[in-house]
Scaffold this motif. Structure first.
Motif, PDB file in Angstrom:
ATOM      1  N   CYS A 137       0.728  -1.233   0.018  1.00 58.08           N
ATOM      2  CA  CYS A 137       0.042   0.036   0.034  1.00 58.08           C
ATOM      3  C   CYS A 137       0.813   1.176   0.007  1.00 58.08           C
ATOM      4  N   GLU A 138       0.187   2.427  -0.182  1.00 60.59           N
ATOM      5  CA  GLU A 138       1.001   3.667  -0.486  1.00 60.59           C
ATOM      6  C   GLU A 138       1.969   3.902   0.742  1.00 60.59           C
ATOM      7  N   ASN A 139       1.111   3.625   1.914  1.00 67.71           N
ATOM      8  CA  ASN A 139       2.033   4.011   3.439  1.00 67.71           C
ATOM      9  C   ASN A 139       3.053   2.948   3.954  1.00 67.71           C
ATOM     10  N   ALA A 140       3.301   1.924   2.793  1.00 67.38           N
ATOM     11  CA  ALA A 140       4.321   1.027   3.451  1.00 67.38           C
ATOM     12  C   ALA A 140       5.590   1.963   3.845  1.00 67.38           C
ATOM     13  N   PRO A 141       6.521   1.249   4.504  1.00 66.88           N
ATOM     14  CA  PRO A 141       7.782   1.845   4.729  1.00 66.88           C
ATOM     15  C   PRO A 141       8.638   1.929   3.529  1.00 66.88           C
ATOM     16  N   ALA A 142       9.028   3.166   3.086  1.00 63.07           N
ATOM     17  CA  ALA A 142       9.696   3.652   1.831  1.00 63.07           C
ATOM     18  C   ALA A 142      11.062   2.727   1.572  1.00 63.07           C
ATOM     19  N   ASP A 143      11.828   2.522   2.894  1.00 65.49           N
ATOM     20  CA  ASP A 143      13.155   1.533   2.792  1.00 65.49           C
ATOM     21  C   ASP A 143      12.861   0.274   2.735  1.00 65.49           C
ATOM     22  N   ARG A 144      11.820  -0.397   2.908  1.00 68.86           N
ATOM     23  CA  ARG A 144      11.532  -1.700   2.730  1.00 68.86           C
ATOM     24  C   ARG A 144      11.068  -2.047   1.202  1.00 68.86           C
ATOM     25  N   ARG A 145      10.282  -0.956   0.799  1.00 69.54           N
ATOM     26  CA  ARG A 145       9.934  -0.895  -0.571  1.00 69.54           C
ATOM     27  C   ARG A 145      11.081  -0.881  -1.488  1.00 69.54           C
ATOM     28  N   ALA A 146      11.897  -0.133  -1.199  1.00 65.68           N
ATOM     29  CA  ALA A 146      13.097   0.089  -2.006  1.00 65.68           C
ATOM     30  C   ALA A 146      13.916  -1.231  -1.988  1.00 65.68           C
ATOM     31  N   ALA A 147      13.850  -1.943  -0.993  1.00 65.36           N
ATOM     32  CA  ALA A 147      14.846  -3.081  -0.768  1.00 65.36           C
ATOM     33  C   ALA A 147      14.219  -4.142  -1.453  1.00 65.36           C
ATOM     34  N   LEU A 148      12.828  -4.252  -1.622  1.00 67.04           N
ATOM     35  CA  LEU A 148      12.069  -5.196  -2.162  1.00 67.04           C
ATOM     36  C   LEU A 148      12.029  -5.042  -3.609  1.00 67.04           C
ATOM     37  N   ALA A 149      12.014  -3.940  -4.046  1.00 64.81           N
ATOM     38  CA  ALA A 149      12.031  -3.552  -5.532  1.00 64.81           C
ATOM     39  C   ALA A 149      13.175  -4.083  -6.126  1.00 64.81           C
ATOM     40  N   GLY A 150      14.394  -4.536  -5.586  1.00 63.82           N
ATOM     41  CA  GLY A 150      15.318  -5.001  -6.186  1.00 63.82           C
ATOM     42  C   GLY A 150      15.189  -6.576  -6.632  1.00 63.82           C
ATOM     43  N   VAL A 151      14.137  -7.160  -5.957  1.00 62.79           N
ATOM     44  CA  VAL A 151      14.058  -8.602  -5.868  1.00 62.79           C
ATOM     45  C   VAL A 151      12.691  -9.129  -6.445  1.00 62.79           C
ATOM     46  N   ALA A 152      11.666  -7.968  -6.492  1.00 59.68           N
ATOM     47  CA  ALA A 152      10.265  -8.429  -6.932  1.00 59.68           C
ATOM     48  C   ALA A 152       9.662  -7.232  -7.557  1.00 59.68           C
ATOM     49  N   ASP A 153       8.698  -7.368  -8.387  1.00 64.33           N
ATOM     50  CA  ASP A 153       7.909  -6.274  -8.969  1.00 64.33           C
ATOM     51  C   ASP A 153       6.756  -5.782  -7.659  1.00 64.33           C
ATOM     52  N   VAL A 154       7.104  -4.486  -7.562  1.00 62.88           N
ATOM     53  CA  VAL A 154       6.276  -4.010  -6.179  1.00 62.88           C
ATOM     54  C   VAL A 154       4.908  -3.311  -6.925  1.00 62.88           C
ATOM     55  N   VAL A 155       3.796  -3.629  -6.382  1.00 60.56           N
ATOM     56  CA  VAL A 155       2.565  -3.214  -6.914  1.00 60.56           C
ATOM     57  C   VAL A 155       1.893  -2.534  -5.883  1.00 60.56           C
ATOM     58  N   THR A 156       1.322  -1.312  -5.874  1.00 57.69           N
ATOM     59  CA  THR A 156       0.609  -0.736  -4.902  1.00 57.69           C
ATOM     60  C   THR A 156      -0.804  -0.588  -5.181  1.00 57.69           C
ATOM     61  N   ALA A 157      -1.597  -0.889  -4.029  1.00 60.03           N
ATOM     62  CA  ALA A 157      -2.919  -1.164  -4.046  1.00 60.03           C
ATOM     63  C   ALA A 157      -3.546  -0.739  -2.712  1.00 60.03           C
ATOM     64  N   GLY A 158      -4.230   0.386  -2.523  1.00 67.45           N
ATOM     65  CA  GLY A 158      -4.812   0.976  -1.325  1.00 67.45           C
ATOM     66  C   GLY A 158      -3.649   2.018  -0.632  1.00 67.45           C
ATOM     67  N   THR A 159      -4.192   2.564   0.274  1.00 68.12           N
ATOM     68  CA  THR A 159      -3.327   3.497   1.205  1.00 68.12           C
ATOM     69  C   THR A 159      -2.571   3.121   2.469  1.00 68.12           C
ATOM     70  N   ASP A 160      -3.605   2.573   3.594  1.00 65.27           N
ATOM     71  CA  ASP A 160      -2.775   2.178   4.601  1.00 65.27           C
ATOM     72  C   ASP A 160      -2.803   0.752   4.665  1.00 65.27           C
ATOM     73  N   THR A 161      -3.835   0.099   4.236  1.00 62.00           N
ATOM     74  CA  THR A 161      -3.432  -1.426   4.081  1.00 62.00           C
ATOM     75  C   THR A 161      -3.784  -1.855   2.613  1.00 62.00           C
ATOM     76  N   VAL A 162      -3.536  -3.120   2.184  1.00 61.56           N
ATOM     77  CA  VAL A 162      -3.669  -3.399   0.869  1.00 61.56           C
ATOM     78  C   VAL A 162      -5.217  -3.543   0.445  1.00 61.56           C
ATOM     79  N   ASP A 163      -5.665  -2.819  -0.398  1.00 57.83           N
ATOM     80  CA  ASP A 163      -7.061  -2.864  -0.884  1.00 57.83           C
ATOM     81  C   ASP A 163      -7.371  -4.035  -1.757  1.00 57.83           C
ATOM     82  N   THR A 164      -7.715  -5.114  -1.228  1.00 52.91           N
ATOM     83  CA  THR A 164      -7.590  -6.414  -2.254  1.00 52.91           C
ATOM     84  C   THR A 164      -8.441  -6.376  -3.265  1.00 52.91           C
ATOM     85  N   ARG A 165      -9.376  -5.614  -3.420  1.00 49.01           N
ATOM     86  CA  ARG A 165     -10.113  -5.503  -4.904  1.00 49.01           C
ATOM     87  C   ARG A 165      -8.993  -4.830  -5.832  1.00 49.01           C
TER      88      ARG A 165
END
Ligand SMILES: NC(=O)c1ccc[n+]([C@@H]2O[C@H](COP(=O)([O-])OP(=O)(O)OC[C@H]3O[C@@H](n4cnc5c(N)ncnc54)[C@H](OP(=O)(O)O)[C@@H]3O)[C@@H](O)[C@H]2O)c1
Length: 249
Positions: A137-165
């Protein structure tokens, strides 16, 4: 394995799992979400924090077959961690059949995590296979997002939690319309509350696991019950394999 329901003219005939679990390609702009779980007869979804002790030969066979039929495997971070997820294994002849049918040879794994509590060195991100997807989601920790972007495609869905739809729609936009959700209970509950589940495949093992176990839904308040239609019942060694469909989807 034999088919108990619907009744067959030849009850002893082998069950073709590709036919029993077939899913049509969804219409453009649509998706199909299938959830697969194994439980004990008293509803436990884990023993000792893992599901392995619940499943037998037939469950493993169906678990694998459902993987070979889908476009993407969707799991919550708790399950990916507890079950030490890696890339999906598909035998070469099945890979060829998938490609001939317009699918990727091997379905990727998409992990749902709001807090991005995933270790970029975990097996899922280091084993050979298609690049995994992390749905956050949008408010996920930026440093962890950056670390994971190196090993996975990161998709954002939702603001504070993942909007499953939004998550399922983002996967569909990538051509991943036949979604196999392998849990866990928290993600399952979120998908159910959002009205996204088309079918539930449930293995019931002939085991009593005892009280205070996790069930197949968790972490959500329910205001109502949800009715499902029974599509088939298969059986092997006392284990039941139930396929339920949502009547309105
Ligand atoms: N019997 C079976 O067939 C089966 C199948 C699967 C799992 N299990 C068992 O279930 C247990 C794990 O349960 P669980 O409920 O922790 O599993 P889970 O649903 O796989 O994982 C929960 C985690 O997923 C993330 N998540 C799920 N929905 C989210 C949302 N809408 N927005 C943001 N994040 C979301 C969160 O991760 P973050 O905290 O990272 O944000 C949450 O903590 C294990 O013991 C496992 O063995 C059993």
């Amino acid at each position: 394995m034999r088919q108990l329901l619907p009744p067959r003219t030849d009850p002893g005939a082998p069950v073709d799992l590709d036919v029993a679990y077939a899913v049509a390609v969804p219409d453009p702009g649509r998706h199909h979400v299938r959830v697969n779980f194994v439980t004990s007869v008293d509803g436990a979804a884990e023993v000792g924090g893992r599901s392995g002790a619940l499943g037998g030969v037939g469950d493993r066979e169906i678990f694998q077959r459902l993987r070979w039929l889908c476009d993407v495997i969707l799991v919550g971070s708790g399950t990916a961690r507890a079950e030490n997820y890696g890339a999906v294994k598909v035998p070469p002849e099945r890979q060829a059949a998938r490609e001939a049918a317009g699918q990727a040879p091997v379905p990727p794994v998409a992990v749902v995590s709001g807090r991005l509590t995933l270790d970029p060195t975990a097996r899922l991100f280091t084993s050979d296979g298609p690049r995994p997807i992390v749905v956050t989601c949008e408010n996920a920790p930026a440093d962890r997002r950056a670390a994971l972007a190196g090993v996975a495609d990161v998709v954002t869905a939702g603001t504070d939690t993942v909007d499953t739809r939004a998550a399922v729609e983002a996967l569909a936009a990538r051509g991943l319309t036949r979604v196999l959700c392998e849990g866990g209970p928290s993600l399952h509950a979120d998908l159910a509350v959002a009205g996204l589940i088309d079918e539930l495949c449930l293995t019931i093992s002939p085991l009593v696991a005892g009280p205070d176990r996790t069930h197949i839904t968790a972490g959500r308040q329910w205001t109502d019950t949800e009715q499902l239609d029974l599509a088939h019942v298969l059986e092997q060694d006392g284990t039941l394999f139930l396929r339920y469909r949502h009547p309105h989807r």
